[in-house]
Design a protein around this motif. Structure first.
Motif, PDB file in Angstrom:
ATOM      1  N   TYR A 189     -53.208   0.531 -40.043  1.00  0.00           N
ATOM      2  CA  TYR A 189     -52.136   0.574 -39.052  1.00  0.00           C
ATOM      3  C   TYR A 189     -52.581   1.451 -37.888  1.00  0.00           C
ATOM      4  O   TYR A 189     -53.138   2.539 -38.088  1.00  0.00           O
ATOM      5  CB  TYR A 189     -50.852   1.158 -39.657  1.00  0.00           C
ATOM      6  CG  TYR A 189     -50.428   0.468 -40.927  1.00  0.00           C
ATOM      7  CD1 TYR A 189     -50.028  -0.872 -40.924  1.00  0.00           C
ATOM      8  CD2 TYR A 189     -50.457   1.146 -42.150  1.00  0.00           C
ATOM      9  CE1 TYR A 189     -49.651  -1.517 -42.101  1.00  0.00           C
ATOM     10  CE2 TYR A 189     -50.088   0.507 -43.329  1.00  0.00           C
ATOM     11  CZ  TYR A 189     -49.693  -0.818 -43.293  1.00  0.00           C
ATOM     12  OH  TYR A 189     -49.329  -1.451 -44.457  1.00  0.00           O
ATOM     13  N   THR A 190     -52.364   0.976 -36.676  1.00  0.00           N
ATOM     14  CA  THR A 190     -52.609   1.836 -35.524  1.00  0.00           C
ATOM     15  C   THR A 190     -51.522   2.904 -35.461  1.00  0.00           C
ATOM     16  O   THR A 190     -50.471   2.784 -36.103  1.00  0.00           O
ATOM     17  CB  THR A 190     -52.606   1.032 -34.219  1.00  0.00           C
ATOM     18  OG1 THR A 190     -51.278   0.518 -33.997  1.00  0.00           O
ATOM     19  CG2 THR A 190     -53.595  -0.126 -34.276  1.00  0.00           C
ATOM     20  N   LEU A 191     -51.768   3.928 -34.670  1.00  0.00           N
ATOM     21  CA  LEU A 191     -50.735   4.952 -34.499  1.00  0.00           C
ATOM     22  C   LEU A 191     -49.494   4.352 -33.851  1.00  0.00           C
ATOM     23  O   LEU A 191     -48.366   4.758 -34.164  1.00  0.00           O
ATOM     24  CB  LEU A 191     -51.284   6.112 -33.673  1.00  0.00           C
ATOM     25  CG  LEU A 191     -52.403   6.927 -34.356  1.00  0.00           C
ATOM     26  CD1 LEU A 191     -52.964   7.971 -33.407  1.00  0.00           C
ATOM     27  CD2 LEU A 191     -51.910   7.574 -35.645  1.00  0.00           C
ATOM     28  N   ALA A 192     -49.685   3.367 -32.978  1.00  0.00           N
ATOM     29  CA  ALA A 192     -48.529   2.670 -32.397  1.00  0.00           C
ATOM     30  C   ALA A 192     -47.760   1.910 -33.465  1.00  0.00           C
ATOM     31  O   ALA A 192     -46.523   1.841 -33.424  1.00  0.00           O
ATOM     32  CB  ALA A 192     -48.984   1.725 -31.287  1.00  0.00           C
TER      33      ALA A 192
ATOM     34  N   ALA B  61     -51.504  15.936 -38.072  1.00  0.00           N
ATOM     35  CA  ALA B  61     -50.771  16.076 -36.811  1.00  0.00           C
ATOM     36  C   ALA B  61     -50.712  14.748 -36.065  1.00  0.00           C
ATOM     37  O   ALA B  61     -49.676  14.408 -35.475  1.00  0.00           O
ATOM     38  CB  ALA B  61     -51.429  17.143 -35.938  1.00  0.00           C
ATOM     39  N   GLU B  62     -51.803  13.979 -36.096  1.00  0.00           N
ATOM     40  CA  GLU B  62     -51.795  12.657 -35.458  1.00  0.00           C
ATOM     41  C   GLU B  62     -50.740  11.755 -36.086  1.00  0.00           C
ATOM     42  O   GLU B  62     -49.976  11.064 -35.385  1.00  0.00           O
ATOM     43  CB  GLU B  62     -53.165  12.001 -35.592  1.00  0.00           C
ATOM     44  CG  GLU B  62     -54.260  12.566 -34.734  1.00  0.00           C
ATOM     45  CD  GLU B  62     -55.538  11.760 -34.868  1.00  0.00           C
ATOM     46  OE1 GLU B  62     -55.970  11.160 -33.870  1.00  0.00           O
ATOM     47  OE2 GLU B  62     -56.113  11.728 -35.978  1.00  0.00           O
ATOM     48  N   ILE B  63     -50.695  11.750 -37.405  1.00  0.00           N
ATOM     49  CA  ILE B  63     -49.744  10.893 -38.117  1.00  0.00           C
ATOM     50  C   ILE B  63     -48.319  11.353 -37.838  1.00  0.00           C
ATOM     51  O   ILE B  63     -47.436  10.535 -37.555  1.00  0.00           O
ATOM     52  CB  ILE B  63     -50.053  10.912 -39.629  1.00  0.00           C
ATOM     53  CG1 ILE B  63     -51.401  10.233 -39.900  1.00  0.00           C
ATOM     54  CG2 ILE B  63     -48.940  10.227 -40.422  1.00  0.00           C
ATOM     55  CD1 ILE B  63     -51.892  10.394 -41.323  1.00  0.00           C
ATOM     56  N   ALA B  64     -48.089  12.654 -37.903  1.00  0.00           N
ATOM     57  CA  ALA B  64     -46.746  13.182 -37.667  1.00  0.00           C
ATOM     58  C   ALA B  64     -46.280  12.901 -36.246  1.00  0.00           C
ATOM     59  O   ALA B  64     -45.119  12.549 -36.017  1.00  0.00           O
ATOM     60  CB  ALA B  64     -46.717  14.681 -37.960  1.00  0.00           C
ATOM     61  N   ASP B  65     -47.176  13.055 -35.275  1.00  0.00           N
ATOM     62  CA  ASP B  65     -46.806  12.778 -33.889  1.00  0.00           C
ATOM     63  C   ASP B  65     -46.452  11.302 -33.709  1.00  0.00           C
ATOM     64  O   ASP B  65     -45.535  10.962 -32.954  1.00  0.00           O
ATOM     65  CB  ASP B  65     -47.940  13.157 -32.948  1.00  0.00           C
ATOM     66  CG  ASP B  65     -48.107  14.663 -32.804  1.00  0.00           C
ATOM     67  OD1 ASP B  65     -47.161  15.394 -33.160  1.00  0.00           O
ATOM     68  OD2 ASP B  65     -49.177  15.099 -32.347  1.00  0.00           O
ATOM     69  N   ALA B  66     -47.178  10.425 -34.388  1.00  0.00           N
ATOM     70  CA  ALA B  66     -46.899   8.991 -34.276  1.00  0.00           C
ATOM     71  C   ALA B  66     -45.569   8.630 -34.922  1.00  0.00           C
ATOM     72  O   ALA B  66     -44.802   7.823 -34.382  1.00  0.00           O
ATOM     73  CB  ALA B  66     -48.032   8.185 -34.911  1.00  0.00           C
TER      74      ALA B  66
ATOM     75  N   ILE C 191     -42.996   1.386 -37.026  1.00  0.00           N
ATOM     76  CA  ILE C 191     -42.467   1.379 -38.391  1.00  0.00           C
ATOM     77  C   ILE C 191     -41.420   2.470 -38.563  1.00  0.00           C
ATOM     78  O   ILE C 191     -40.350   2.252 -39.136  1.00  0.00           O
ATOM     79  CB  ILE C 191     -43.617   1.545 -39.403  1.00  0.00           C
ATOM     80  CG1 ILE C 191     -44.468   0.263 -39.457  1.00  0.00           C
ATOM     81  CG2 ILE C 191     -43.085   1.885 -40.794  1.00  0.00           C
ATOM     82  CD1 ILE C 191     -45.785   0.434 -40.207  1.00  0.00           C
ATOM     83  N   ALA C 192     -41.721   3.667 -38.064  1.00  0.00           N
ATOM     84  CA  ALA C 192     -40.791   4.792 -38.227  1.00  0.00           C
ATOM     85  C   ALA C 192     -39.493   4.556 -37.474  1.00  0.00           C
ATOM     86  O   ALA C 192     -38.409   4.852 -37.988  1.00  0.00           O
ATOM     87  CB  ALA C 192     -41.447   6.085 -37.753  1.00  0.00           C
TER      88      ALA C 192
END
Length: 551
Positions: free
Chosen positions: A215-218, A290-295, A223-224
């Motif tokens: 999954y891309t960060l976008a 942090a990347e995942i949480a920010d996304a 999804i979220a």
């Protein structure tokens, strides 16, 4: 009112009915009114601006009353329409889901069916969840599932009032999320050249088919947002420091033995490959977290695994042993706990509460606010609760839905024999014999969909439902279901799943096209006996220093 699932706390049927035509209006505070609209897509309700006189022309009227509590609602249906009072937006959404179940099963289709009468029985419902954590775990690491399957799973969770989607994003067999800071994670770690199909002693068979995806960060942001609109919180999991083959294939310098060559694992089981606990590993992981949480946006919970770690390579490394000594730690088990505590502290600084599997708490060094998922059974769950940790009940029996649903060669391949709908419905996440202070530590319950034998969306449907219906009943009501009443309601509920398009397992057994056949997908009863597995888990639960469990 007699066929609601999960069962509400209180429901009574009045006389008469109310009809709500498609395109009717819903009024109230915009977030709550929109939640009701979203829960009833087939009616295409119009949200009215909150102006004087709006309630008089609205078929559904929503008010907020925080005194009801989170996710709670009360609803009255009369000939004049529907009045909803909700504790918050989630409560309004669940009131809408209850309304949907009061309509004919065609309300679960994506478009209007001509000739359907959109009428509700008059009456009153008062409802609130028994547990705050009502979860479904989806392993997309071993077999990747496209984004559309994740979104569909969220829809199915929402209509069952499940509210935590635990996404298992990394394991030996694949890394499933983009990293801009460390791109080799998804460029290298997201795919493997083949997948195991069978094992006979030391002889292995593979399919020779490349498998992968991420999954891309976008994608995560999408999804979220999709989940939040449906009262579902996404709980990401990056499982560390074990289950690390995919990470080490990308960045072998992070290994305890960096001179070795690592590959994304093409078979199931536990690998001895493990991340080093040294600062470089912590730096990479905190950056990726942090990347995942920010996304994802708001991330109240972040799962870091901690399970099934083979610590031999740590003990054999002079550099790691010296680092352990510099920290004043006596054993590799203490170092394992320190490593997880370091990551949990970093997550706490970002406002995320850490979740771990039960092996991670045995040293007693975790942050007090860490949530424990005791997969090895009630004995471990009670020890974690007694130690002051909040617990989400995730025991193999009866919450591992990768197990077959019957001991029959007609079943598609499953891990063991067997976990039935009745087994799930009878589960008590907070046993009555526990002291009240330990029962209060049980935050909820969650079913697990490990994907070694879930290669696609149709198989996911088969494994998840209707056992997921029983799990939702237990999670929402807070205890075991009454079998006769539950199966009566489930029988009616399956018509809703038919309308939704769910390829579930019928209670009478698999349909002809759902059977395992004669190849590797066929279930072989007795290959893994449940009583042997449970005896093994019980032994592990009695071992307070166990960090290497396996099945």
């Amino acid at each position: 009112m007699k066929h609601l699932l999960p069962a509400p706390k209180h429901a009574e049927t009045g006389s008469g009915s109310a009809e709500i035509a498609p395109g009717s209006a819903v009024s109230g505070p915009a977030p709550l009114a929109d939640a009701v609209r979203l829960a009833l897509p087939v009616l295409d309700l119009r949200v009215l601006d909150l102006r004087p006189g709006d309630a008089a022309v609205a078929a559904v009227r929503v008010e907020e009353d925080p005194r009801l509590g989170p996710e709670a609602y009360a609803m009255t249906i009369t000939g004049d329409g529907v009045d909803i009072t909700a504790g918050d937006r989630a409560g309004a959404f669940y009131a809408g889901q209850t309304l949907r179940q009061l309509l004919p099963a065609e309300a679960f289709r994506s478009a209007l069916v001509p000739g359907t009468s959109w009428t509700f029985p008059c009456g009153r419902v008062e409802d609130a969840p028994g547990f705050s954590w009502r979860g479904a775990h989806l392993d997309v690491a071993r077999n990747f599932l496209p984004k559309r399957e994740v979104l569909r799973m969220i829809d199915l969770m929402a209509l069952h009032k499940l509210n935590r989607l635990h996404l298992h994003l990394a394991d030996d067999q694949g890394w499933r999320v983009e990293s801009r800071a460390f791109p080799l994670l998804h460029e290298v770690g997201s795919h493997r050249p083949r997948t195991i199909t069978s094992r006979k002693g030391e002889e292995l068979a593979f399919d020779g088919v490349p498998h992968g995806g991420y999954y891309t960060l976008a994608d995560l942001t999408e999804i979220a947002a999709y989940a939040r609109a449906r009262a579902v919180t996404v709980v990401p999991e990056i499982d560390v420091p074990g289950h690390a083959c995919a990470v080490l294939a990308a960045y072998p310098a992070l290994a305890s033995r960096p001179q070795e060559r690592y590959e994304v694992l093409d078979r199931w089981g536990i690998s001895p490959a493990i991340l080093s606990p040294l600062p470089a590993t912590v730096d990479l992981l905190t950056t990726v977290f942090a990347e995942i949480a920010d996304a994802l946006g708001d991330v109240p919970y972040f799962h870091i695994g901690g399970d099934e770690c083979v610590l031999d390579d740590w003990a054999a490394s002079a550099e790691i042993s010296a680092y352990q000594a510099s920290l004043g730690l006596e054993s590799t088990g203490d170092l394992h706990a320190w490593f997880l505590r370091r990551l949990a502290d970093a997550l706490a600084e970002r406002g995320s509460r850490t979740v771990v599997w039960d092996e991670a708490f045995v040293s007693g060094r975790l942050r007090p606010d860490t949530i424990v998922m005791p997969w090895r059974g009630e004995h471990v769950a009670r020890r974690a609760a007694a130690a002051g940790h909040d617990v989400v009940a995730t025991p193999v029996f009866p919450m591992y839905f990768d197990y077959a649903e019957a001991a029959s060669p007609e079943e598609p391949a499953g891990l063991g024999d067997a976990i039935t709908v009745a087994d799930v419905a009878a589960f008590a996440p907070a046993p009555s014999e526990w002291p009240e202070e330990e029962r209060a530590r049980v935050a909820g319950v969650q079913f697990q969909l490990w994907s070694e034998r879930i290669p696609d969306g149709r198989t996911l449907d088969y494994r998840a439902w209707p056992r997921g219906c029983a799990a939702a009943e237990v999670a929402w009501t807070g205890g075991p279901a009454g079998p006769k009443d539950f199966f009566r309601r489930l029988d009616a509920h399956l018509a809703r799943l038919d309308a939704f398009g769910v390829d579930y397992r019928p209670l009478s057994g698999p349909r002809p096209w759902q059977r395992g056949g004669t190849g590797w997908r066929r279930h072989r009863p007795g290959a893994v006996a449940v009583h042997d597995v449970m005896r093994h888990l019980h032994e592990l639960s009695l071992s307070a220093d166990s960090t290497r469990p396996s099945l």
